[in-house]
Design a protein around this motif. Structure first.
Motif, PDB file in Angstrom:
ATOM      1  N   LYS A   1       0.826  -1.208   0.000  1.00  0.00           N
ATOM      2  CA  LYS A   1       0.000   0.000   0.000  1.00  0.00           C
ATOM      3  C   LYS A   1       0.864   1.264   0.000  1.00  0.00           C
ATOM      4  O   LYS A   1       0.563   2.236  -0.708  1.00  0.00           O
TER       5      LYS A   1
ATOM      6  N   ARG B   1      -4.941   3.243   7.374  1.00  0.00           N
ATOM      7  CA  ARG B   1      -4.080   3.039   6.210  1.00  0.00           C
ATOM      8  C   ARG B   1      -2.826   3.901   6.307  1.00  0.00           C
ATOM      9  O   ARG B   1      -1.720   3.484   5.938  1.00  0.00           O
ATOM     10  N   ALA B   2      -2.979   5.129   6.835  1.00  0.00           N
ATOM     11  CA  ALA B   2      -1.859   6.075   6.858  1.00  0.00           C
ATOM     12  C   ALA B   2      -0.725   5.634   7.764  1.00  0.00           C
ATOM     13  O   ALA B   2       0.392   6.143   7.644  1.00  0.00           O
TER      14      ALA B   2
ATOM     15  N   TYR C   1      -8.720   3.971   0.307  1.00  0.00           N
ATOM     16  CA  TYR C   1      -8.671   3.335   1.623  1.00  0.00           C
ATOM     17  C   TYR C   1      -9.663   2.188   1.771  1.00  0.00           C
ATOM     18  O   TYR C   1      -9.676   1.498   2.782  1.00  0.00           O
ATOM     19  N   CYS C   2     -10.533   1.990   0.771  1.00  0.00           N
ATOM     20  CA  CYS C   2     -11.566   0.951   0.858  1.00  0.00           C
ATOM     21  C   CYS C   2     -10.985  -0.455   0.688  1.00  0.00           C
ATOM     22  O   CYS C   2      -9.954  -0.628   0.085  1.00  0.00           O
TER      23      CYS C   2
ATOM     24  N   VAL D   1      -4.788  12.647   4.897  1.00  0.00           N
ATOM     25  CA  VAL D   1      -4.278  12.150   6.173  1.00  0.00           C
ATOM     26  C   VAL D   1      -3.055  12.966   6.584  1.00  0.00           C
ATOM     27  O   VAL D   1      -2.384  13.570   5.745  1.00  0.00           O
TER      28      VAL D   1
ATOM     29  N   ALA E   1      -7.273  11.731  10.030  1.00  0.00           N
ATOM     30  CA  ALA E   1      -7.785  11.556   8.667  1.00  0.00           C
ATOM     31  C   ALA E   1      -9.101  12.304   8.534  1.00  0.00           C
ATOM     32  O   ALA E   1      -9.933  12.300   9.451  1.00  0.00           O
TER      33      ALA E   1
ATOM     34  N   LYS F   1     -12.605   2.154  -5.741  1.00  0.00           N
ATOM     35  CA  LYS F   1     -11.204   2.571  -5.798  1.00  0.00           C
ATOM     36  C   LYS F   1     -10.854   3.157  -7.169  1.00  0.00           C
ATOM     37  O   LYS F   1      -9.964   4.004  -7.274  1.00  0.00           O
TER      38      LYS F   1
ATOM     39  N   TYR G   1     -15.109   5.790   6.922  1.00  0.00           N
ATOM     40  CA  TYR G   1     -14.042   5.975   5.941  1.00  0.00           C
ATOM     41  C   TYR G   1     -12.848   6.712   6.545  1.00  0.00           C
ATOM     42  O   TYR G   1     -11.690   6.406   6.233  1.00  0.00           O
TER      43      TYR G   1
ATOM     44  N   LEU H   1     -10.830   4.233   8.399  1.00  0.00           N
ATOM     45  CA  LEU H   1     -10.062   3.388   7.477  1.00  0.00           C
ATOM     46  C   LEU H   1      -8.851   4.138   6.924  1.00  0.00           C
ATOM     47  O   LEU H   1      -7.755   3.580   6.824  1.00  0.00           O
ATOM     48  N   ALA H   2      -9.058   5.398   6.565  1.00  0.00           N
ATOM     49  CA  ALA H   2      -7.962   6.201   5.999  1.00  0.00           C
ATOM     50  C   ALA H   2      -6.869   6.424   7.036  1.00  0.00           C
ATOM     51  O   ALA H   2      -5.670   6.367   6.725  1.00  0.00           O
TER      52      ALA H   2
ATOM     53  N   GLU I   1       0.720   3.670  -3.330  1.00  0.00           N
ATOM     54  CA  GLU I   1      -0.057   4.889  -3.147  1.00  0.00           C
ATOM     55  C   GLU I   1       0.793   6.149  -2.968  1.00  0.00           C
ATOM     56  O   GLU I   1       0.319   7.254  -3.246  1.00  0.00           O
TER      57      GLU I   1
END
Length: 955
Positions: A610, A908-909, A954-955, A710, A693, A647, A901, A904-905, A614
């Motif tokens: 990721k 992910r960060a 982020y999904c 983020v 985020a 996405k 969301y 999730l973001a 990204e």
């Protein structure tokens, strides 16, 4: 918690614009070019990567309407003139008031539910507050409580005038009525429990206790507050009652925060690696519409198993490890597990002295020597044999180090036993988490029965402290009138057999349906990191996934641009870049999507993929585990197709009311919906940054696409520091920026219009932080808007979303299957805004999802600011309907999607921390201290590529 003040201006302000905006030209370019030129508002440009078909085009034009910005409902007066009225945001919580409840909701089917709230009668006695000073000072609340307990035992009938005080373990002591003195000192002797010696030779410690009258805790204001006649909650009175009701439980059980645990509630169950699960209960006094309420819930937590230390080591390393010297890695593992743990010695018959482990010796026990009185040296093995007749068996293992650095003591592992009641605060592994969740997971009827048993076991009617203070607690669950909101109709593409769908009990499926805006994927590749997956298996999986994407409504190329590439996880960066370059060379265009097959246990591989895709390659990726590739399931493929579509910029479904322009306070004028969250590092990562985020809707009126940004910020800082920021540029001068500003500009580019209304869902805020978060973050929103255009101040509704609370709702009759979902929980859409909610403020509980296992936890929504004048039905229905638009599955979710969301973001960060920093030990170097100023500075995360920012990566 300390608040880091904004540097650009200590003054907080709020500007409310009452002048109507021109709907035909809502985004006039500011003279300084602050707004970027918008893309034309055509369906093609709004969905450049998305194809639209027939009636599935959700951007159907609407007849011209006149936009009107609602005024503020939180202001006593507002300007009716054409000019903007500048009104200051209150600079402290003393002058700030949250919105009052705009009446109770009426929508939905009425029903009766039960809640784990127990009606509590307000005492009619005046409470006196005293300051306690104990000398010498002890850091332990347990020791302080034992000192005060001894004082009460000795002096209750004399100096205390028969009063039974409640003590918080620190500085405050409360009584039901005043004591017969203003100030008095007492001399108290208590047995040193740490010493552990029983009998006449036990160690005695002497303390001086000074008690001084501070004032009265007036319960009249609490009564007025509960009756809705007083705006601010009298926190001191609530705190006193909470302390009183904790007194007996503090003595009986092990207190952890607001919960109490005991090995007697339920037999502890092993979690592995020397840990076990204890059950307990949570308890908190709360002001509600029905009066004072005691919230009781079941709890479970991981505790260190009270084992002999040698057995604890065997559980972590395996019994075979005891027969050989420890390797360096094993030594480090045991040191981490034992440091800070309290033990008692077992090699002395009548002495159970207690110690806290500070470390392990670097040498084995048989090599340890220390100086004795005659200046000679003695080995630890000989000392224990000669002094206590204790023969050390495991001499090849290190000793425990206890005591302070100036006087370190050595204790053999086999001479120590771990004390009971020590909560494990470090990170659990996946196996332990699964085991703990299984223990904590209870069906609704089970949980309800356990809560009632807890109340009966606690016997509050016999609690001497409750009696002393005149507190009476019901033993019956609160019965409340609730409403079940109907599910919204969902719109799918007209090319499918089913063009519209009405979810049933919070769920539906993609059978006979096509995504309303299927994205186009022409160039994709697959990389296989799993050595157990053969190329033909991987190819078969990719073929079926491509077919599912096509069936679901996407234009998805059936074959990858290059053959499936197999690689080792250790060469992840090299492999990703090789595939990316080869794909570009093959078709002459950049790769759009990468499918990655991962081992089931993949360590840091997922995060590495990721991060590289990204932040370096600007590539969207979809990871699939080996177990799903081997056992191809249609439902799994359908869910993956949903994720790939969003996405890549598509939409799976939209609310039918959204494209019909029928959502109140959303469809009438361009509205942007934000979600925000902050995630903090786990226990033990003391130097790691917190991650903030923010996501925001990028389509209107559909409100299904959310772009996200983020940032890293100060460790454990809950306020989002980068919502709005300014900095000086040597060429451009003062530059405005920040997360809110970026997302507002992004909305305008995507829709061609500027937001004329803001709805902000903020996750992860505790009640004690409401004022801080609102004052800081609403001000940041205001400044971000003002930086884009003079007098640009769209009305804001700021809603906090809470999941970490302990309110549970149960059906009134568990035998009535029509009133429950399959798991026995309340039906999705159940909303409560009476009885157990705030006495005057605008809040509600909403269970928007169907339970899968255990007892459903409703989300609690609390409105902190509302300039859009939402009705109760309006906000409750909007929130519930949005929960059906979550992109990753065909189920309604438990919290509103923008907040979901954002979470999730933020998660992910954590992968975007510079890998060079991670090599130097976890995330430890990501937070540094600025030289000379002592301020914590945070190293920025690796930046997302622009094309990734625009989609739901982020999904």
């Amino acid at each position: 918690m300390p608040i880091k003040q904004k540097k650009e201006s200590p003054e907080l302000h709020l500007v409310i614009k009452t002048k109507e905006c021109n709907p035909m030209n809502p985004f006039q370019e500011a003279s300084n070019g602050k707004w970027q030129s918008p893309a034309p508002s055509t369906s093609k440009n709004r969905d450049s990567r998305t194809r639209r078909r027939g009636g599935g085009d959700s951007s159907t034009s609407k007849p011209a309407i006149e936009y009107q910005i609602p005024g503020s409902c939180c202001l006593e007066s507002r300007s009716c003139l054409g000019e903007a009225a500048e009104i200051p945001l209150p600079s402290s919580s003393k002058t700030l008031r949250f919105p009052s409840r705009p009446g109770l909701g009426r929508a939905g089917t009425r029903c009766i539910v039960k809640a784990n709230h127990f009606l509590t009668e307000l005492p009619d006695k005046d409470l006196a507050h005293y300051d306690v000073t104990i000398t010498p000072e002890d850091a332990s609340r347990a020791v302080n409580r034992s000192i005060i307990a001894e004082l009460v035992k000795l002096y209750r009938e004399s100096d205390l005038g028969m009063r039974l005080p409640a003590y918080d373990g620190r500085k405050s002591l409360y009584t039901a009525g005043e004591l017969p003195f203003f100030y008095r000192e007492f001399g108290i002797k208590v047995v040193d429990e740490e010493d552990g010696i029983n009998g006449p030779n036990c160690s005695i410690r002497e303390y001086k206790v000074a008690i001084k009258f501070v004032g009265k805790a007036n319960l009249h204001h609490l009564g007025q507050f509960l009756a809705g006649k007083h705006a601010a909650a009298p926190q001191e009175a609530l705190q006193v009652l909470d302390i009183v009701l904790r007194q007996l439980s503090d003595k009986r059980y092990y207190p952890i925060g607001r919960s109490f645990f005991s090995s007697d509630f339920r037999t502890p169950q092993r979690l592995g690696d020397g840990l076990e699960a204890w059950c307990g209960f949570y308890q908190s006094i709360r002001p509600t519409q029905m009066g004072l309420s005691l919230n009781i819930d079941t709890s479970a937590a991981a505790f260190i198993e009270p084992l002999p230390v040698i057995d604890f080591v065997a559980q972590i390393l395996g019994k075979g490890a005891l027969t050989r010297p420890l390797s360096d890695s094993d030594h480090l593992k045991i040191k981490r597990a034992l440091t800070g743990v309290k033990v008692e010695v077992v090699h002395r018959a009548h002495v159970r002295r207690k110690y806290r482990i500070s470390g392990l010796t670097s040498q084995p026990t048989n090599e340890l020597i220390f100086p004795v009185e005659d200046h000679s040296m003695m080995s630890v093995v000989d000392y224990f044999q000669e002094m206590y007749g204790f023969a050390i068996e495991y001499t090849h293992l290190p000793c425990l180090q206890v005591g302070n650095q100036t006087k370190v003591k050595y204790l053999p592992m086999e001479a120590c036993k771990i004390l009971e009641g020590q909560r494990y605060t470090k990170r659990l592994n996946e196996k332990q988490i699964t085991a703990l969740l299984k223990i904590a997971c209870q069906r609704p009827k089970e949980r309800e029965n356990d809560i009632l048993k807890t109340v009966q076991h606690n016997a509050y009617h016999r609690d001497p402290y409750a009696k002393e203070f005149g507190i009476k607690i019901s033993e019956k669950l609160a019965c409340i009138e609730a409403r079940i909101l109907p599910p919204p109709w969902l719109k799918y593409h007209d090319a499918g057999k089913e063009k519209q769908c009405l979810p049933h009990v919070g769920q539906w499926n993609m059978k006979n349906k096509k995504m309303i805006n299927g994205s186009k994927v022409a160039r994709w590749a697959c990389i296989n990191f799993s050595w157990t997956i053969q190329e033909n298996v991987a190819h078969g999986f990719c073929h079926e996934l491509a077919e599912m994407c096509q069936v679901s409504g996407m234009e998805f190329s059936p074959e990858p641009v290059i053959p499936i590439y197999s690689a080792c996880p250790e060469q992840v960066e090299e492999a990703l870049k090789k595939v990316y370059r080869a794909s570009a060379k093959s078709k002459g265009k950049d790769l759009e999507l990468l499918i990655a097959i991962l081992p089931d246990q993949n360590g840091s591989l997922y995060g590495d993929i990721k991060r590289i895709c990204e932040t370096d390659l600007g590539l969207i990726s979809q990871c699939c585990l080996t177990k799903h590739v081997f056992r191809v399931c249609k439902q799994y493929l359908a869910n993956v197709a949903l994720k790939i579509n969003v996405k890549m910029g598509g939409r799976n479904t939209v609310l039918l009311d959204a494209i019909a322009w029928k959502i109140p306070l959303v469809s009438d004028i361009p509205t942007i919906i934000f979600g925000a969250d902050v995630t903090h590092p786990e226990s033990g990562e003391d130097a790691s940054p917190s991650i903030a985020a923010v996501v925001a809707s990028q389509d209107w009126p559909e409100i299904t696409k959310y772009a996200g940004v983020v940032c890293a910020q100060t460790h454990r800082q809950e306020l989002i520091q980068d919502l709005y920021k300014t900095w000086n540029d040597p060429i451009r001068g003062t530059v405005n920026g920040g997360m809110i500003r970026d997302l507002l500009i992004s909305f305008r580019r995507a829709t061609g219009q500027k937001p004329l209304r803001i709805i902000f869902y903020r996750d992860g805020v505790s009640e004690g932080q409401f004022y801080q978060v609102l004052l800081y973050e609403l001000d940041a929103i205001r400044k971000a808007c003002a930086s884009l255009e003079p007098n640009y101040q769209p009305p804001v509704t700021f809603v906090v979303v809470q999941k970490r609370h302990h309110t549970r709702l149960f059906v009134s009759n568990h035998k009535n299957r029509a009133s429950t979902d399959k798991s026995g929980n309340i039906l999705p859409g159940t909303v409560v805004d009476s009885r157990i909610c705030h006495p005057t403020e605008f809040d509600f509980y909403l269970c928007s999802h169907a339970g899968l296992q255990g007892t459903s936890r409703p989300a609690h929504y609390h409105v902190l600011w509302d300039e859009n004048n939402f009705t109760a039905d309006g906000l409750q229905s909007l929130t519930n309907n949005l929960c059906y638009t979550y992109a990753r599955c065909t189920r309604s979710v438990s919290i509103v999607p923008p907040a979901y969301y954002a979470h999730l973001a933020a998660f992910r960060a954590r992968f975007y921390v510079d890998p060079e920093e991670q090599k130097n030990g976890s995330l430890g170097n990501s937070v540094r201290t600025s030289c000379g100023r002592g301020e914590a500075t945070v190293k920025p995360l690796l930046a997302l590529k622009e094309n990734v920012k625009r989609v739901m990566f982020y999904c």
